[in-house]
Design a protein around this motif. Structure first.
Motif, PDB file in Angstrom:
ATOM      1  N   ARG A 152       7.617  -6.338  -5.519  1.00 38.88           N
ATOM      2  CA  ARG A 152       7.395  -5.212  -4.613  1.00 38.88           C
ATOM      3  C   ARG A 152       8.657  -4.586  -4.040  1.00 38.88           C
ATOM      4  NH1 ARG A 152       2.438  -3.755  -6.039  1.00 38.88           N
ATOM      5  NH2 ARG A 152       0.994  -5.504  -6.007  1.00 38.88           N
ATOM      6  N   LEU A 153       9.793  -5.294  -4.084  1.00 37.18           N
ATOM      7  CA  LEU A 153      10.989  -4.803  -3.397  1.00 37.18           C
ATOM      8  C   LEU A 153      12.024  -4.272  -4.386  1.00 37.18           C
ATOM      9  CD1 LEU A 153      11.580  -7.566  -0.688  1.00 37.18           C
ATOM     10  CD2 LEU A 153      10.249  -5.453  -0.487  1.00 37.18           C
ATOM     11  N   TYR A 154      12.752  -3.262  -3.938  1.00 40.41           N
ATOM     12  CA  TYR A 154      13.899  -2.790  -4.713  1.00 40.41           C
ATOM     13  C   TYR A 154      15.061  -3.776  -4.558  1.00 40.41           C
ATOM     14  CZ  TYR A 154      17.791   0.062  -6.295  1.00 40.41           C
ATOM     15  OH  TYR A 154      18.902   0.522  -6.969  1.00 40.41           O
ATOM     16  N   ASP A 155      15.241  -4.298  -3.325  1.00 39.70           N
ATOM     17  CA  ASP A 155      16.306  -5.258  -3.058  1.00 39.70           C
ATOM     18  C   ASP A 155      16.004  -5.942  -1.729  1.00 39.70           C
ATOM     19  OD1 ASP A 155      18.614  -6.725  -3.281  1.00 39.70           O
ATOM     20  OD2 ASP A 155      19.937  -5.005  -3.577  1.00 39.70           O
ATOM     21  N   PHE A 156      16.760  -6.989  -1.399  1.00 42.97           N
ATOM     22  CA  PHE A 156      16.585  -7.658  -0.108  1.00 42.97           C
ATOM     23  C   PHE A 156      17.935  -8.165   0.385  1.00 42.97           C
ATOM     24  CE2 PHE A 156      16.606 -11.177  -3.024  1.00 42.97           C
ATOM     25  CZ  PHE A 156      17.103 -12.256  -2.310  1.00 42.97           C
ATOM     26  N   HIS A 157      18.008  -8.416   1.692  1.00 40.66           N
ATOM     27  CA  HIS A 157      19.220  -8.951   2.318  1.00 40.66           C
ATOM     28  C   HIS A 157      18.842 -10.074   3.271  1.00 40.66           C
ATOM     29  CE1 HIS A 157      22.546  -6.386   0.998  1.00 40.66           C
ATOM     30  NE2 HIS A 157      21.655  -5.431   0.896  1.00 40.66           N
ATOM     31  N   VAL A 158      19.699 -11.063   3.328  1.00 38.59           N
ATOM     32  CA  VAL A 158      19.508 -12.187   4.238  1.00 38.59           C
ATOM     33  C   VAL A 158      20.248 -11.882   5.539  1.00 38.59           C
ATOM     34  CG1 VAL A 158      19.903 -14.664   4.580  1.00 38.59           C
ATOM     35  CG2 VAL A 158      19.243 -13.796   2.320  1.00 38.59           C
ATOM     36  N   PHE A 159      19.624 -12.204   6.676  1.00 39.28           N
ATOM     37  CA  PHE A 159      20.276 -12.007   7.972  1.00 39.28           C
ATOM     38  C   PHE A 159      21.616 -12.744   7.998  1.00 39.28           C
ATOM     39  CE2 PHE A 159      15.703 -11.694   9.491  1.00 39.28           C
ATOM     40  CZ  PHE A 159      15.724 -10.314   9.577  1.00 39.28           C
ATOM     41  N   CYS A 218       0.812  -1.222   0.000  1.00 33.06           N
ATOM     42  CA  CYS A 218       0.000   0.000   0.000  1.00 33.06           C
ATOM     43  C   CYS A 218       0.846   1.272   0.000  1.00 33.06           C
ATOM     44  CB  CYS A 218      -0.979   0.012   1.174  1.00 33.06           C
ATOM     45  SG  CYS A 218      -0.246   0.331   2.776  1.00 33.06           S
ATOM     46  N   LEU A 219       2.175   1.151   0.030  1.00 35.55           N
ATOM     47  CA  LEU A 219       3.058   2.325  -0.102  1.00 35.55           C
ATOM     48  C   LEU A 219       4.037   2.097  -1.249  1.00 35.55           C
ATOM     49  CD1 LEU A 219       3.865   3.057   3.675  1.00 35.55           C
ATOM     50  CD2 LEU A 219       2.303   4.316   2.181  1.00 35.55           C
ATOM     51  N   PRO A 220       3.505   1.945  -2.481  1.00 33.52           N
ATOM     52  CA  PRO A 220       4.384   1.594  -3.605  1.00 33.52           C
ATOM     53  C   PRO A 220       5.271   2.735  -4.067  1.00 33.52           C
ATOM     54  CG  PRO A 220       2.160   2.014  -4.390  1.00 33.52           C
ATOM     55  CD  PRO A 220       2.100   2.077  -2.886  1.00 33.52           C
ATOM     56  N   GLU A 221       4.975   3.986  -3.618  1.00 33.81           N
ATOM     57  CA  GLU A 221       5.815   5.102  -4.046  1.00 33.81           C
ATOM     58  C   GLU A 221       7.162   5.103  -3.330  1.00 33.81           C
ATOM     59  OE1 GLU A 221       3.216   6.621  -0.652  1.00 33.81           O
ATOM     60  OE2 GLU A 221       3.057   5.287  -2.374  1.00 33.81           O
ATOM     61  N   ILE A 222       7.302   4.273  -2.289  1.00 34.44           N
ATOM     62  CA  ILE A 222       8.571   4.162  -1.544  1.00 34.44           C
ATOM     63  C   ILE A 222       9.391   3.006  -2.105  1.00 34.44           C
ATOM     64  CG2 ILE A 222       9.575   3.647   0.724  1.00 34.44           C
ATOM     65  CD1 ILE A 222       7.192   4.976   2.018  1.00 34.44           C
ATOM     66  N   LYS A 223      10.712   3.199  -2.211  1.00 34.36           N
ATOM     67  CA  LYS A 223      11.604   2.114  -2.593  1.00 34.36           C
ATOM     68  C   LYS A 223      11.884   1.267  -1.350  1.00 34.36           C
ATOM     69  CE  LYS A 223      12.488   3.302  -6.910  1.00 34.36           C
ATOM     70  NZ  LYS A 223      12.010   2.477  -8.032  1.00 34.36           N
ATOM     71  N   TRP A 224      11.443   0.020  -1.360  1.00 35.01           N
ATOM     72  CA  TRP A 224      11.551  -0.849  -0.183  1.00 35.01           C
ATOM     73  C   TRP A 224      12.737  -1.805  -0.328  1.00 35.01           C
ATOM     74  CZ3 TRP A 224       8.818  -0.621   4.297  1.00 35.01           C
ATOM     75  CH2 TRP A 224       7.664   0.185   4.291  1.00 35.01           C
ATOM     76  N   VAL A 225      13.476  -1.920   0.772  1.00 35.93           N
ATOM     77  CA  VAL A 225      14.516  -2.930   0.911  1.00 35.93           C
ATOM     78  C   VAL A 225      14.125  -3.782   2.117  1.00 35.93           C
ATOM     79  CG1 VAL A 225      16.952  -3.374   1.376  1.00 35.93           C
ATOM     80  CG2 VAL A 225      16.287  -1.443  -0.089  1.00 35.93           C
ATOM     81  N   ALA A 226      14.219  -5.105   1.990  1.00 31.27           N
ATOM     82  CA  ALA A 226      13.798  -5.994   3.076  1.00 31.27           C
ATOM     83  C   ALA A 226      14.986  -6.780   3.614  1.00 31.27           C
ATOM     84  CB  ALA A 226      12.715  -6.941   2.590  1.00 31.27           C
TER      85      ALA A 226
END
Length: 471
Positions: free
Chosen positions: A97-104, A70-78
């Motif tokens: 939905r994500l710009y990028d992601f990182h593993v713990f 619901c906030l697609p105007e933000i670039k999300w990193v998870a």
């Protein structure tokens, strides 16, 4: 400092927080999606970091995914655990939905680098938005080329691409139902049922039965089994018009359905799981209704994952002539009236009027004027509107009425310097007052005026209006 929104059940550890601060990040933390959404409404974030719970928590994961959607105007990193990536739907979510992601484990330098890339990309996209043309193809069955309508089209597109609940707000006559239908027609549910219910038109005693259905004999007049609106919309969209008029008892039942997606008809002993998307609309100030104990806050937050505001007609000056022409063609077709035109004086009156009834009132005025006109030119006296100020002299001499009826229905172009100057001053004053009312908060001011934040910045630059330095 670059602003960063961080969503995590637990606060960032000191090492990562200090690293981000050293890398020029202004970190705003939220421990749950509701608090994050509130922060996003109050401030402008280009990037955000969503830290998924490391321990298995399906509900927590779902709420974060809904927030990102619901906030697609933000670039999300998870940031998430290795095993979470393999869970149902997560790969599609990451890709879409994500710009990028990182593993713990989360590392400050590494995450700051990718956040920096996301921030730079967001800045480029924001610059492109400011250069968008002021006209765009109409893909939603709505009429308008003004900036507020272009912003509305973008919001409708975002809503159509997601599957979260949507709340459409706006005064009567601004096209809330048309917006809801447009979302459905352009969504993945377009082939499934679209069921609309006017919550204000159904007596409170019958609303639960209408929504959830009932079994035969469950109450005195229940002579047959009835399938409720929710179940009849299975697979598609349920539109709840005037949700602000729904009684509190029914609000509680609707909230339970939104949480577990199970419908239990009146008199039934077992519930039925239903896959349906809910879109609601209201002309009521729901936040005020919550304060007055007339609307449930928890239901509001479940409905308002994505909020869309339909603009007043008096915010759409450049669309008025376009809409009037469209309605004139409609009445010409329906009533068999040919070759009608607007006089310059009539166009001036349409633009000066404040339109409390919005587009619905404009349509009514044009239809009545066309039916009462005994010539080929519609003049102000044919229109049932009362101006707060007299027409400027420049509009007092309409063009001569044509003798032959051979031209297609159209609107005569109309320009007038004095009227334009008055509009410019009015626009500037409204902008200054709206900023003052909202303590120079750009997000709230843009929402009140029915424009995007970027449009608001352009208007401020155009009129030389600055935000209060203290804000």
């Amino acid at each position: 400092m670059r602003k960063l929104l961080v969503v995590s059940q637990a606060p960032l550890n000191n090492e990562i927080a200090e690293t981000l601060k050293a890398k020029q990040w202004d970190v705003h933390e939220a421990t749950d999606p509701e608090a994050a959404r509130q922060l996003a409404e109050e401030q402008q974030f280009l990037v955000a970091l969503a830290i998924f719970p490391e321990k298995k928590n399906a509900k927590g994961e779902e709420r974060i995914r809904e927030l990102v959607t619901c906030l697609p105007e933000i670039k999300w990193v998870a940031a998430l655990a290795e095993q979470q990536i393999a869970r149902h739907g997560m790969k599609h979510f990451i890709a879409e939905r994500l710009y990028d992601f990182h593993v713990f484990p989360l590392e400050g330098d590494r995450i700051s680098t990718v956040l920096g890339h996301a921030f730079g990309m967001a800045q480029i996209e924001q610059d492109l938005i400011t250069m968008e043309p002021l006209t765009a193809p109409n893909r939603f069955g709505l009429i308008g080329e003004s900036e507020v309508m272009l912003a509305l089209y973008r919001m409708l597109q975002r809503a159509a691409e997601s599957d979260v609940p949507v709340l459409i707000t706006g005064p009567t006559g601004t096209g809330k139902e048309l917006a809801a239908r447009a979302i459905h027609d352009h969504s993945s549910r377009s082939k499934a049922p679209y069921v609309a219910i006017n919550c204000a038109a159904i007596p409170p005693s019958l609303l639960q039965s209408e929504l959830f259905g009932h079994e035969k004999g469950s109450f005195t007049s229940a002579n047959n089994r009835k399938t409720g609106y929710i179940q009849s919309a299975s697979g598609g969209t349920l539109f709840l018009d005037e949700i602000g008029d729904m009684p509190l008892e029914s609000q509680a039942t609707l909230l339970r359905f939104l949480e577990d997606k199970i419908v239990t008809p009146i008199g039934a002993t077992r519930g039925v799981r239903v896959d349906v998307r809910v879109i609601a609309s209201t002309n009521v100030d729901l936040e005020q209704a919550i304060q007055n104990k007339a609307f449930r806050a928890d239901l509001y937050y479940r409905l308002a994952f994505l909020t869309i505001q339909t603009p007043n007609l008096n915010q759409r000056e450049h669309d008025i002539q376009l809409l009037a022409s469209y309605f004139l063609e409609q009445v010409a077709t329906e009533a068999g009236i040919r070759n009608l035109k607007f006089s310059n004086e009539a166009i001036a009156a349409l633009r000066l009027y404040h339109w409390p009834g919005n587009v619905r009132e404009l349509r009514s005025v044009i239809f009545q004027a066309a039916l009462s006109c005994d010539g080929t030119l519609i003049r102000p006296e044919h229109m049932k509107i009362q101006l707060e100020e007299p027409l400027p002299l420049a509009a007092a001499s309409p063009p001569p009425e044509p003798q032959e009826r051979h031209a297609a229905p159209n609107v005569q172009p109309y320009t007038m310097g004095t009227l334009k100057n008055a509009r410019e001053q009015s626009e500037k004053h409204n902008l200054e007052f709206a900023l003052a009312r909202n303590a120079s908060n750009v997000t709230r001011t843009a929402q009140e005026l029915g424009v995007s934040r970027m449009t608001l910045y352009r208007l401020m630059a155009k009129h030389g209006v600055a935000r209060n330095a203290s804000n």
